[in-house]
Design a protein around this motif. Structure first.
Motif, mmCIF file in Angstrom:
data_model
loop_
_atom_site.group_PDB
_atom_site.id
_atom_site.type_symbol
_atom_site.label_atom_id
_atom_site.label_comp_id
_atom_site.label_asym_id
_atom_site.label_seq_id
_atom_site.Cartn_x
_atom_site.Cartn_y
_atom_site.Cartn_z
ATOM 1 N N SER A 47 41.204 -20.272 60.540
ATOM 2 C CA SER A 47 39.937 -21.093 60.698
ATOM 3 C C SER A 47 38.767 -19.898 60.368
ATOM 4 O O SER A 47 39.207 -18.450 59.903
ATOM 5 N N ARG A 48 37.496 -20.587 59.885
ATOM 6 C CA ARG A 48 36.443 -19.836 59.555
ATOM 7 C C ARG A 48 35.305 -20.604 60.145
ATOM 8 O O ARG A 48 35.196 -21.746 60.182
ATOM 9 N N HIS A 49 34.105 -19.828 60.553
ATOM 10 C CA HIS A 49 32.974 -20.520 60.940
ATOM 11 C C HIS A 49 31.989 -19.428 60.810
ATOM 12 O O HIS A 49 31.997 -18.357 60.835
ATOM 13 N N GLU B 167 30.463 -14.820 58.238
ATOM 14 C CA GLU B 167 31.415 -15.726 58.413
ATOM 15 C C GLU B 167 32.579 -14.895 59.204
ATOM 16 O O GLU B 167 33.242 -14.126 59.241
ATOM 17 N N TYR C 58 38.125 -18.860 50.795
ATOM 18 C CA TYR C 58 39.195 -19.219 52.074
ATOM 19 C C TYR C 58 39.005 -20.369 52.604
ATOM 20 O O TYR C 58 37.674 -20.615 53.056
ATOM 21 N N GLN C 59 40.036 -21.346 52.880
ATOM 22 C CA GLN C 59 39.857 -22.401 53.904
ATOM 23 C C GLN C 59 41.224 -22.141 54.875
ATOM 24 O O GLN C 59 42.083 -21.634 54.596
ATOM 25 N N PRO C 60 41.182 -22.900 56.126
ATOM 26 C CA PRO C 60 42.447 -23.022 56.734
ATOM 27 C C PRO C 60 43.392 -23.383 56.119
ATOM 28 O O PRO C 60 43.605 -24.249 55.135
ATOM 29 N N THR D 120 45.033 -21.550 53.746
ATOM 30 C CA THR D 120 44.951 -20.574 52.359
ATOM 31 C C THR D 120 45.957 -19.305 52.745
ATOM 32 O O THR D 120 45.898 -18.649 53.843
#
Length: 204
Positions: free
Chosen positions: A111-113, A119, A173-175, A177
């Motif tokens: 995940s990222r937020h 980030e 990057y995304q969930p 990757t």
């Protein structure tokens, strides 16, 4: 050896299958190659590759079956962006940590937020690497030297500042990757040292 401080983002310009392994041509963009000779090493998304040709706009390297099996190289395509770092010299500032360019395993972005202007990423390592990842320890992700902010089992958190997001492949990057992971060399050697005389014993 490398420092994990990314010098430029290049891209895969050509992939050629050769008898089960692969020959790559990497376009280096802003990475100067004036001090690079044939046989030198360049970390490419954390993978130490040996330069075999210098066509002018980048370099050519062969990738073994072993490397294809243990890294994300097998997923690369023409146009894939890659972090680049030339091998360190005695004059290099060691701004990151000691990085070998020998990828331990492939991990995954969970995940990222946003976290203020940074980030916050959660990444997942394979179970066999979890013991080497420590709170406030160092880890290499796609060749980038980073500090671990938190650990929860196989998952670990990274807080990535805007500069790093803009100067590496992490911005994309995304969930889901897939990422190359190299754990801290000191942790590896310490584990071996603690085995004592058992280190000389052969596996049954």
């Amino acid at each position: 050896m490398f420092t994990g401080i990314i010098e430029a983002v290049g891209e895969i310009a050509e992939l050629e299958q050769r008898g089960g392994d692969v020959r790559l041509r990497v376009k280096t963009n802003d990475l100067g190659l004036g001090d690079v000779d044939l046989g030198d090493s360049i970390a490419t998304n954390g993978v130490c590759l040996t330069v075999i040709e210098l066509p002018g706009d980048g370099y050519v390297a062969d990738v073994s079956v072993e490397t294809l099996n243990l890294t994300t190289v097998g997923n690369w395509a023409v146009g894939t962006p890659v972090n680049l770092e030339k091998a360190l010299t005695p004059q290099t500032r060691l701004g990151g940590h000691m990085v070998s360019g020998h990828v331990d395993a492939v991990g995954e972005v969970v995940s990222r937020h946003p976290d203020a202007r940074s980030e916050r990423f959660v990444l997942r390592a394979p179970a066999e690497l979890a013991k080497y990842i420590a709170h406030k320890g160092s880890i290499t992700v796609d060749g980038t030297s980073l500090t671990v902010n938190a650990v929860n089992g196989c998952d670990f958190d990274l807080n990535i500042v805007p500069h790093t997001l803009g100067k590496t492949v992490m911005g994309a990057y995304q969930p889901g990757t897939k990422i190359n992971l190299e754990v801290d060399l000191i942790a590896r050697y310490l584990e071996r040292l603690l085995l004592g005389d058992q280190a000389a014993e052969r596996n049954a």
